[in-house]
Design a protein around this motif. Structure first.
Motif, PDB file in Angstrom:
ATOM      1  N   SER A 122       0.828  -1.207   0.000  1.00 42.45           N
ATOM      2  CA  SER A 122       0.000   0.000   0.000  1.00 42.45           C
ATOM      3  C   SER A 122       0.863   1.259   0.000  1.00 42.45           C
ATOM      4  O   SER A 122       0.579   2.231  -0.703  1.00 42.45           O
ATOM      5  N   GLU A 123       1.940   1.226   0.768  1.00 39.95           N
ATOM      6  CA  GLU A 123       2.833   2.387   0.845  1.00 39.95           C
ATOM      7  C   GLU A 123       3.496   2.681  -0.499  1.00 39.95           C
ATOM      8  O   GLU A 123       3.764   3.843  -0.828  1.00 39.95           O
ATOM      9  N   SER A 124       3.724   1.632  -1.294  1.00 42.57           N
ATOM     10  CA  SER A 124       4.369   1.836  -2.587  1.00 42.57           C
ATOM     11  C   SER A 124       3.490   2.646  -3.532  1.00 42.57           C
ATOM     12  O   SER A 124       3.991   3.344  -4.419  1.00 42.57           O
ATOM     13  N   ARG A 125       2.184   2.566  -3.344  1.00 40.86           N
ATOM     14  CA  ARG A 125       1.261   3.343  -4.177  1.00 40.86           C
ATOM     15  C   ARG A 125       0.782   4.594  -3.447  1.00 40.86           C
ATOM     16  O   ARG A 125       0.795   5.696  -4.015  1.00 40.86           O
ATOM     17  N   ASP A 126       0.328   4.419  -2.213  1.00 45.29           N
ATOM     18  CA  ASP A 126      -0.246   5.524  -1.438  1.00 45.29           C
ATOM     19  C   ASP A 126       0.876   6.152  -0.619  1.00 45.29           C
ATOM     20  O   ASP A 126       1.035   5.878   0.584  1.00 45.29           O
ATOM     21  N   THR A 127       1.645   7.005  -1.270  1.00 45.95           N
ATOM     22  CA  THR A 127       2.894   7.469  -0.676  1.00 45.95           C
ATOM     23  C   THR A 127       2.679   8.391   0.525  1.00 45.95           C
ATOM     24  O   THR A 127       3.629   8.628   1.286  1.00 45.95           O
ATOM     25  N   PHE A 128       1.461   8.860   0.735  1.00 44.99           N
ATOM     26  CA  PHE A 128       1.198   9.662   1.936  1.00 44.99           C
ATOM     27  C   PHE A 128       1.402   8.834   3.202  1.00 44.99           C
ATOM     28  O   PHE A 128       1.554   9.396   4.294  1.00 44.99           O
ATOM     29  N   LEU A 129       1.414   7.510   3.092  1.00 43.66           N
ATOM     30  CA  LEU A 129       1.681   6.669   4.258  1.00 43.66           C
ATOM     31  C   LEU A 129       3.119   6.824   4.762  1.00 43.66           C
ATOM     32  O   LEU A 129       3.435   6.363   5.866  1.00 43.66           O
ATOM     33  N   LYS A 130       3.960   7.469   3.986  1.00 41.83           N
ATOM     34  CA  LYS A 130       5.323   7.776   4.420  1.00 41.83           C
ATOM     35  C   LYS A 130       5.381   9.078   5.216  1.00 41.83           C
ATOM     36  O   LYS A 130       6.448   9.425   5.749  1.00 41.83           O
ATOM     37  N   ASP A 131       4.279   9.818   5.281  1.00 39.03           N
ATOM     38  CA  ASP A 131       4.306  11.166   5.839  1.00 39.03           C
ATOM     39  C   ASP A 131       4.240  11.213   7.361  1.00 39.03           C
ATOM     40  O   ASP A 131       4.399  12.283   7.951  1.00 39.03           O
ATOM     41  N   PHE A 132       3.987  10.086   8.011  1.00 41.84           N
ATOM     42  CA  PHE A 132       3.830  10.091   9.463  1.00 41.84           C
ATOM     43  C   PHE A 132       5.168  10.318  10.167  1.00 41.84           C
ATOM     44  O   PHE A 132       6.225   9.875   9.699  1.00 41.84           O
ATOM     45  N   ASP A 133       5.099  10.966  11.327  1.00 44.43           N
ATOM     46  CA  ASP A 133       6.286  11.104  12.162  1.00 44.43           C
ATOM     47  C   ASP A 133       6.676   9.777  12.798  1.00 44.43           C
ATOM     48  O   ASP A 133       7.865   9.484  12.946  1.00 44.43           O
ATOM     49  N   ARG A 134       5.689   8.995  13.189  1.00 43.77           N
ATOM     50  CA  ARG A 134       5.914   7.642  13.711  1.00 43.77           C
ATOM     51  C   ARG A 134       4.811   6.745  13.176  1.00 43.77           C
ATOM     52  O   ARG A 134       3.674   7.192  13.014  1.00 43.77           O
ATOM     53  N   ARG A 135       5.156   5.475  12.956  1.00 42.80           N
ATOM     54  CA  ARG A 135       4.174   4.534  12.425  1.00 42.80           C
ATOM     55  C   ARG A 135       4.152   3.302  13.317  1.00 42.80           C
ATOM     56  O   ARG A 135       5.174   2.631  13.489  1.00 42.80           O
ATOM     57  N   TYR A 136       2.987   3.054  13.884  1.00 39.77           N
ATOM     58  CA  TYR A 136       2.776   1.886  14.739  1.00 39.77           C
ATOM     59  C   TYR A 136       1.897   0.909  13.953  1.00 39.77           C
ATOM     60  O   TYR A 136       0.675   1.041  13.914  1.00 39.77           O
ATOM     61  N   ILE A 137       2.556  -0.036  13.302  1.00 37.56           N
ATOM     62  CA  ILE A 137       1.898  -0.972  12.401  1.00 37.56           C
ATOM     63  C   ILE A 137       1.888  -2.340  13.080  1.00 37.56           C
ATOM     64  O   ILE A 137       2.944  -2.869  13.439  1.00 37.56           O
ATOM     65  N   SER A 138       0.704  -2.908  13.235  1.00 35.13           N
ATOM     66  CA  SER A 138       0.547  -4.096  14.076  1.00 35.13           C
ATOM     67  C   SER A 138       1.419  -5.262  13.643  1.00 35.13           C
ATOM     68  O   SER A 138       1.948  -6.005  14.475  1.00 35.13           O
ATOM     69  N   GLY A 139       1.584  -5.440  12.325  1.00 35.99           N
ATOM     70  CA  GLY A 139       2.395  -6.549  11.855  1.00 35.99           C
ATOM     71  C   GLY A 139       3.818  -6.497  12.384  1.00 35.99           C
ATOM     72  O   GLY A 139       4.419  -7.533  12.702  1.00 35.99           O
ATOM     73  N   HIS A 140       4.359  -5.305  12.494  1.00 37.50           N
ATOM     74  CA  HIS A 140       5.708  -5.130  13.031  1.00 37.50           C
ATOM     75  C   HIS A 140       5.727  -5.265  14.555  1.00 37.50           C
ATOM     76  O   HIS A 140       6.776  -5.600  15.126  1.00 37.50           O
ATOM     77  N   MET A 141       4.603  -4.997  15.197  1.00 36.54           N
ATOM     78  CA  MET A 141       4.538  -4.979  16.658  1.00 36.54           C
ATOM     79  C   MET A 141       4.095  -6.317  17.242  1.00 36.54           C
ATOM     80  O   MET A 141       4.258  -6.563  18.437  1.00 36.54           O
ATOM     81  N   GLY A 142       3.513  -7.179  16.394  1.00 33.37           N
ATOM     82  CA  GLY A 142       3.101  -8.504  16.847  1.00 33.37           C
ATOM     83  C   GLY A 142       1.834  -8.536  17.668  1.00 33.37           C
ATOM     84  O   GLY A 142       1.529  -9.543  18.313  1.00 33.37           O
ATOM     85  N   VAL A 143       1.065  -7.465  17.632  1.00 33.14           N
ATOM     86  CA  VAL A 143      -0.185  -7.379  18.400  1.00 33.14           C
ATOM     87  C   VAL A 143      -1.113  -6.421  17.671  1.00 33.14           C
ATOM     88  O   VAL A 143      -0.662  -5.461  17.039  1.00 33.14           O
ATOM     89  N   THR A 144      -2.421  -6.698  17.734  1.00 31.44           N
ATOM     90  CA  THR A 144      -3.398  -5.873  17.026  1.00 31.44           C
ATOM     91  C   THR A 144      -4.321  -5.153  18.000  1.00 31.44           C
ATOM     92  O   THR A 144      -4.527  -5.587  19.138  1.00 31.44           O
ATOM     93  N   LYS A 145      -4.858  -4.031  17.536  1.00 34.59           N
ATOM     94  CA  LYS A 145      -5.969  -3.392  18.257  1.00 34.59           C
ATOM     95  C   LYS A 145      -7.156  -4.354  18.248  1.00 34.59           C
ATOM     96  O   LYS A 145      -7.331  -5.066  17.268  1.00 34.59           O
ATOM     97  N   PRO A 146      -7.963  -4.393  19.291  1.00 32.97           N
ATOM     98  CA  PRO A 146      -7.968  -3.501  20.456  1.00 32.97           C
ATOM     99  C   PRO A 146      -7.219  -4.025  21.678  1.00 32.97           C
ATOM    100  O   PRO A 146      -7.501  -3.601  22.802  1.00 32.97           O
ATOM    101  N   ASP A 147      -6.259  -4.920  21.504  1.00 37.10           N
ATOM    102  CA  ASP A 147      -5.478  -5.401  22.647  1.00 37.10           C
ATOM    103  C   ASP A 147      -4.792  -4.211  23.318  1.00 37.10           C
ATOM    104  O   ASP A 147      -4.078  -3.446  22.650  1.00 37.10           O
TER     105      ASP A 147
END
Length: 210
Positions: A122-147
């Motif tokens: 998605s980031e390769s197409r929707d490049t605004f996903l690069k605009d965040f100061d920090r990105r908390y992406i569940s796949g990288h964190m190993g846990v999903t909301k709403p945990d």
């Protein structure tokens, strides 16, 4: 809203906040409604999606599921092979709000249930996903909301007190957990409502939020 402190950071969910996530509607376009309804009735595709949202390999999970349901194999493989046809289109006004906040110097974070490889696509197409100061992406964190653990991890990483975080998400369960931790929240239904919330919080003027 006036009794709440001015937020020090704003957190965006991604699916149905910044990018439309309606896979049923996309499958209706790709294979027809009858076929889609039969497949979704037989296969827990959202459960499959959550597996790679928790960090499992995107391709492996989709292929495993496809082999388990051979009658829908080709359609299930589309979840991987045609990901960019499923996760679209961007919600333009929300993207403008993200950029308006950044232009004002407001720290903007992503907090999203998203797989490692699917997010990269998605980031390769929707490049605004690069605009965040920090990105908390569940796949990288190993846990999903709403945990609650993922919210704890955000707090520990950013160092901002919960009452100074403003978070928008389209799922009530995800909002409820954030509220329980003391975050300011907005249940996203339409970008117009989110724009108004940002104005009320004193982060954007009405012109900036237009």
């Amino acid at each position: 809203m006036t009794d709440l402190p001015r937020p020090e950071a704003v957190l965006f969910d991604i699916g149905n906040v910044l990018i439309t996530w309606q896979p049923e509607a996309r499958y209706d376009e790709l294979v027809g409604r009858d076929r889609r309804e039969a497949m979704f009735a037989a296969v827990d595709l959202h459960g499959m999606n959550e597996r790679f949202d928790r960090g499992e390999n995107f391709r492996d999970v989709v292929h495993e599921t496809a082999e388990a349901y051979p009658e829908f194999r080709d359609e299930i493989l589309m979840w991987h092979d045609r990901w960019l046809d499923l996760a679209r289109p961007p919600i333009d006004r929300s993207v403008r709000l993200l950029r308006a906040l950044r232009a004002k110097g407001v720290p903007v974070f992503a907090l999203s249930n998203f797989g490692i490889d699917s997010f990269a696509l998605s980031e390769s197409r929707d490049t605004f996903l690069k605009d965040f100061d920090r990105r908390y992406i569940s796949g990288h964190m190993g846990v999903t909301k709403p945990d609650p653990r993922i919210y704890e991890m955000v707090e520990a990483d950013c160092g901002i007190a919960p009452e100074y975080l403003l978070f928008t998400d389209d799922k009530p369960d995800n909002i409820a957990t954030a509220q329980a931790r003391g975050w300011q929240t907005h249940l996203f239904t339409r970008p117009e409502g989110w724009a108004e919330r940002l104005v009320q919080a004193g982060l954007l003027t009405r012109d900036e939020a237009a």
